[in-house]
Design a protein around this motif. Structure first.
Motif, PDB file in Angstrom:
ATOM      1  N   ASP A   1      33.390 -21.421 -18.308  1.00  0.00           N
ATOM      2  CA  ASP A   1      31.943 -21.626 -18.385  1.00  0.00           C
ATOM      3  C   ASP A   1      31.489 -22.841 -17.585  1.00  0.00           C
ATOM      4  O   ASP A   1      30.315 -22.949 -17.244  1.00  0.00           O
ATOM      5  CB  ASP A   1      31.498 -21.797 -19.845  1.00  0.00           C
ATOM      6  N   GLN A   2      32.418 -23.763 -17.319  1.00  0.00           N
ATOM      7  CA  GLN A   2      32.064 -24.992 -16.609  1.00  0.00           C
ATOM      8  C   GLN A   2      32.486 -24.979 -15.148  1.00  0.00           C
ATOM      9  O   GLN A   2      31.817 -25.577 -14.309  1.00  0.00           O
ATOM     10  CB  GLN A   2      32.706 -26.206 -17.297  1.00  0.00           C
ATOM     11  N   ILE A   3      33.606 -24.349 -14.848  1.00  0.00           N
ATOM     12  CA  ILE A   3      34.138 -24.362 -13.483  1.00  0.00           C
ATOM     13  C   ILE A   3      34.078 -22.948 -12.911  1.00  0.00           C
ATOM     14  O   ILE A   3      34.676 -22.015 -13.467  1.00  0.00           O
ATOM     15  CB  ILE A   3      35.588 -24.882 -13.458  1.00  0.00           C
ATOM     16  N   HIS A   4      33.366 -22.815 -11.807  1.00  0.00           N
ATOM     17  CA  HIS A   4      33.193 -21.510 -11.179  1.00  0.00           C
ATOM     18  C   HIS A   4      33.890 -21.531  -9.816  1.00  0.00           C
ATOM     19  O   HIS A   4      33.455 -22.220  -8.888  1.00  0.00           O
ATOM     20  CB  HIS A   4      31.709 -21.202 -11.032  1.00  0.00           C
ATOM     21  N   VAL A   5      34.995 -20.812  -9.722  1.00  0.00           N
ATOM     22  CA  VAL A   5      35.804 -20.772  -8.500  1.00  0.00           C
ATOM     23  C   VAL A   5      35.377 -19.560  -7.675  1.00  0.00           C
ATOM     24  O   VAL A   5      35.393 -18.427  -8.172  1.00  0.00           O
ATOM     25  CB  VAL A   5      37.305 -20.694  -8.828  1.00  0.00           C
ATOM     26  N   VAL A   6      35.000 -19.801  -6.431  1.00  0.00           N
ATOM     27  CA  VAL A   6      34.562 -18.697  -5.572  1.00  0.00           C
ATOM     28  C   VAL A   6      35.241 -18.799  -4.211  1.00  0.00           C
ATOM     29  O   VAL A   6      35.581 -19.885  -3.741  1.00  0.00           O
ATOM     30  CB  VAL A   6      33.020 -18.706  -5.380  1.00  0.00           C
ATOM     31  N   ARG A   7      35.408 -17.642  -3.595  1.00  0.00           N
ATOM     32  CA  ARG A   7      35.945 -17.614  -2.247  1.00  0.00           C
ATOM     33  C   ARG A   7      34.796 -17.600  -1.247  1.00  0.00           C
ATOM     34  O   ARG A   7      33.825 -16.856  -1.405  1.00  0.00           O
ATOM     35  CB  ARG A   7      36.820 -16.383  -2.043  1.00  0.00           C
ATOM     36  N   VAL A   8      34.921 -18.438  -0.229  1.00  0.00           N
ATOM     37  CA  VAL A   8      33.958 -18.432   0.868  1.00  0.00           C
ATOM     38  C   VAL A   8      34.641 -17.851   2.093  1.00  0.00           C
ATOM     39  O   VAL A   8      35.867 -17.777   2.170  1.00  0.00           O
ATOM     40  CB  VAL A   8      33.414 -19.851   1.164  1.00  0.00           C
ATOM     41  N   ASP A   9      33.842 -17.427   3.074  1.00  0.00           N
ATOM     42  CA  ASP A   9      34.386 -16.741   4.243  1.00  0.00           C
ATOM     43  C   ASP A   9      35.189 -17.677   5.129  1.00  0.00           C
ATOM     44  O   ASP A   9      34.765 -18.793   5.421  1.00  0.00           O
ATOM     45  CB  ASP A   9      33.247 -16.130   5.060  1.00  0.00           C
ATOM     46  N   ASP A  10      36.349 -17.214   5.555  1.00  0.00           N
ATOM     47  CA  ASP A  10      37.171 -17.934   6.519  1.00  0.00           C
ATOM     48  C   ASP A  10      36.501 -17.855   7.888  1.00  0.00           C
ATOM     49  O   ASP A  10      36.009 -16.801   8.294  1.00  0.00           O
ATOM     50  CB  ASP A  10      38.565 -17.298   6.580  1.00  0.00           C
ATOM     51  N   ALA A  11      36.491 -18.976   8.597  1.00  0.00           N
ATOM     52  CA  ALA A  11      35.829 -19.010   9.910  1.00  0.00           C
ATOM     53  C   ALA A  11      36.461 -18.038  10.900  1.00  0.00           C
ATOM     54  O   ALA A  11      35.816 -17.631  11.873  1.00  0.00           O
ATOM     55  CB  ALA A  11      35.867 -20.427  10.483  1.00  0.00           C
ATOM     56  N   ASP A  12      37.726 -17.651  10.655  1.00  0.00           N
ATOM     57  CA  ASP A  12      38.402 -16.744  11.592  1.00  0.00           C
ATOM     58  C   ASP A  12      38.142 -15.268  11.286  1.00  0.00           C
ATOM     59  O   ASP A  12      38.485 -14.395  12.075  1.00  0.00           O
ATOM     60  CB  ASP A  12      39.917 -16.997  11.577  1.00  0.00           C
ATOM     61  N   SER A  13      37.539 -14.994  10.122  1.00  0.00           N
ATOM     62  CA  SER A  13      37.245 -13.609   9.781  1.00  0.00           C
ATOM     63  C   SER A  13      35.924 -13.191  10.414  1.00  0.00           C
ATOM     64  O   SER A  13      35.120 -14.038  10.793  1.00  0.00           O
ATOM     65  CB  SER A  13      37.163 -13.452   8.259  1.00  0.00           C
ATOM     66  N   PRO A  14      35.669 -11.877  10.529  1.00  0.00           N
ATOM     67  CA  PRO A  14      34.388 -11.435  11.109  1.00  0.00           C
ATOM     68  C   PRO A  14      33.185 -11.995  10.370  1.00  0.00           C
ATOM     69  O   PRO A  14      32.221 -12.438  10.981  1.00  0.00           O
ATOM     70  CB  PRO A  14      34.482  -9.900  10.985  1.00  0.00           C
ATOM     71  N   LEU A  15      33.244 -11.996   9.018  1.00  0.00           N
ATOM     72  CA  LEU A  15      32.136 -12.564   8.252  1.00  0.00           C
ATOM     73  C   LEU A  15      32.063 -14.070   8.434  1.00  0.00           C
ATOM     74  O   LEU A  15      30.988 -14.659   8.478  1.00  0.00           O
ATOM     75  CB  LEU A  15      32.296 -12.224   6.768  1.00  0.00           C
ATOM     76  N   GLY A  16      33.239 -14.710   8.555  1.00  0.00           N
ATOM     77  CA  GLY A  16      33.274 -16.159   8.723  1.00  0.00           C
ATOM     78  C   GLY A  16      32.676 -16.596  10.029  1.00  0.00           C
ATOM     79  O   GLY A  16      31.994 -17.622  10.104  1.00  0.00           O
ATOM     80  N   VAL A  17      32.913 -15.842  11.082  1.00  0.00           N
ATOM     81  CA  VAL A  17      32.332 -16.188  12.379  1.00  0.00           C
ATOM     82  C   VAL A  17      30.812 -16.163  12.299  1.00  0.00           C
ATOM     83  O   VAL A  17      30.124 -17.048  12.804  1.00  0.00           O
ATOM     84  CB  VAL A  17      32.840 -15.207  13.461  1.00  0.00           C
TER      85      VAL A  17
END
Length: 554
Positions: free
Chosen positions: A169-185
């Motif tokens: 409830d206090q710590i929310h771990v999320v993945r962000v896009d890698d700069a090398d992936s299509p979404l990351g670029v």
């Protein structure tokens, strides 16, 4: 003979110690480090850390704890030293700067497999030292933390550790896009690590509502789509090239097999991240990563109170400081930048990188740096002139001035008034500076060396163009020399405290104690203060006859 034998024995002991140290270092494995980290976290903070996969960074607890402690003190001092928070505390909410309040939200960019920072932030380590155990418990439950990473394994592992401590409830771990992936670029084209984290945060209910779009007390219709955080923290990748990250350690020559490329290396493609003071031509590493966050911070000025980072090298710290000196909204203002030296086992030197080296301390050093777009108060402790409070005595000839009577209290007041008048005359008649004074009946003074603050009569001097400026009456900033975020008092503040008990030296002279408390927010302010303070004792301490002649000339 004995002396020579002593040297030989010492040399032998040194070789044996080095060999022993090398043999021990060779036995340090990931399993050893993981066991040590888990034991320390359990013993001192009651935290579990079941997931520490091999081949990923196993965090040293003392180093991380130091960062959290510094962050706690940084936020605590902000309540007195940033204008918005000081105004909120005093109930002065009129115009100008927005009245700030804590949102109890923090962000860890690059949380890693351990999520150690947000986990430590939920413990007593981050709670106020002045609060009771019950108050600390209540305050700790208010906080919400966003922990981001680009590595799927890190996100999965971090969530396991969070869930093991029942802190979902206090710590929310999320993945962000890698700069090398299509979404990351695509994401990187719009922003850097902070932008990616903010994009995730705006969709999470735990970090709503969002903040006013311009930092003011705006209506709900004018709110930003992004939430506000009290701080951002990061332990950035230290290397800009894979070759650096895989080279043997400088000390014990062990292979670096305890970090993934994602944790160790940051390659920046932005020429603006280049710094001529860095080693080689690297534009990435910790300096490049922080530069990317700096660029994002320009967009999110009113969304984060403090941007902070850990740094591994002094050269990196110097490079980041140079970049901050050109960052719009921050440049030139010492009150908006904080630095600290972390030495293993202790935090060095009161938020300063100028910590005297202790030969008994560990040579393992890290640095912390933070910046804010919030306006600092004029009397910010970070900007107090080196040396703290400075004092000297002025002797006033009572008989010569015919003050009347021998009453000590009367003489003390009259002599204090006279010295105050000398200060006003000195400041307002300087040849090369245009200063204006305000006089206070009583004002508190004190620093870290005084257990309690004291009160005394005071004259405050500032540049005339900043005189009586405040949130509702802001100064006209000169864009070639002023940062628009300067304190309302300007580049410097000089408080001159005067106090006399009527004590006489037996020759008819009454002692008046003078205490100077000076603050300089910029290089320009420091230059002015240094020129003035050197002349003050001699000028204000002139004999009565010399002052009468001076007053006649002016």
């Amino acid at each position: 003979g004995d002396e020579g034998g002593g040297r030989g024995e010492g040399a032998s002991d040194g070789r044996d110690a080095k060999a022993s140290s090398g043999a021990f270092a060779a036995r340090i494995t990931h399993a050893f480090n993981a066991s040590l980290t888990r034991s320390l976290l359990r013993r001192h903070f009651g935290l579990s850390m079941p997931s520490l996969p091999e081949g990923r960074l196993c965090p040293p607890v003392p180093n991380r704890a130091n960062y959290v402690c510094w962050l706690r003190e940084l936020l605590a001092r902000s309540e007195d030293e940033l204008c918005g928070f000081a105004a909120a505390a005093s109930g002065d909410a009129e115009g100008g700067d927005a009245v700030s309040s804590w949102r109890f939200r923090g962000m860890d960019i690059g949380t890693g497999v351990s999520a150690i920072y947000p986990l430590l932030l939920t413990t007593k380590l981050f709670a106020s030292n002045d609060a009771s155990a019950e108050e600390r418990e209540v305050a700790s439950r208010k906080w919400r933390f966003l922990a981001t990473d680009t590595d799927p394994l890190a996100v999965q592992s971090a969530r396991v550790n969070v869930e093991a401590n029942r802190l979902e409830d206090q710590i929310h771990v999320v993945r962000v896009d890698d700069a090398d992936s299509p979404l990351g670029v695509e994401s990187k084209a719009r922003g850097g690590p902070l932008f990616s984290a903010m994009e995730k945060a705006k969709h999470l209910a735990a970090f709503q509502p969002c903040c006013p779009i311009d930092g003011s007390q705006a209506t709900s219709e004018k709110r930003s789509e992004y939430p506000k955080f009290d701080f951002v923290m990061t332990n950035p990748p230290f290397y800009s090239m894979s070759e650096e990250a895989t080279a043997p350690r400088a000390g014990d020559k062990r292979s670096r097999t305890d970090m993934s490329a994602n944790e160790a290396v940051f390659k920046s493609t932005s020429p603006e991240n280049r710094d001529d003071g860095c080693d080689g031509d690297a534009v990435g590493g910790d300096v490049g990563f922080i530069a990317a966050i700096m660029k994002d911070s320009q967009r999110f000025r009113h969304h984060v109170t403090w941007y902070t980072s850990l740094l591994a090298k002094r050269s990196s710290l110097d490079a980041v400081l140079r970049k901050l000196q050109t960052l719009d909204g921050v440049w030139g203002n010492r009150g908006q930048i904080r630095t600290v030296e972390f030495r293993q086992g202790n935090i060095g030197g009161g938020d300063t990188v100028e910590t005297k080296f202790d030969r008994h301390a560990s040579p393992r050093v890290r640095w912390g740096i933070g910046w804010t777009y919030e306006r600092s108060v004029g009397r910010c402790s970070e900007c107090r002139v080196s040396g703290g409070l400075q004092s000297f005595d002025v002797w006033i000839g009572v008989g010569d001035l015919a003050l009347g009577g021998s009453d000590a209290e009367n003489e003390a007041k009259r002599t204090s008034d006279l010295v105050l008048a000398r200060f006003v005359h000195f400041y307002e008649n300087l040849r090369h500076f245009s200063l204006k004074c305000s006089q206070h009946n009583m004002r508190e003074y004190g620093d870290g060396g005084l257990k309690t603050k004291r009160k005394a009569m005071c004259v405050t001097a500032v540049e005339e163009r900043f005189f009586n400026c405040n949130a509702t009456n802001p100064p006209d900033f000169l864009h070639d020399i002023d940062n628009d975020n300067l304190p309302f008092e300007g580049h410097f503040v000089i408080d001159s405290f005067v106090q006399s008990s009527g004590e006489s030296n037996g020759r008819g002279d009454v002692r008046v104690k003078v205490v100077l408390d000076m603050y300089s927010h910029t290089t320009r302010g420091a230059d002015v203060v240094n020129k003035i303070r050197g002349a003050l004792p001699g000028e204000v301490g002139r004999t009565n006859r010399r002052w009468r002649r001076l007053l006649k000339r002016t």
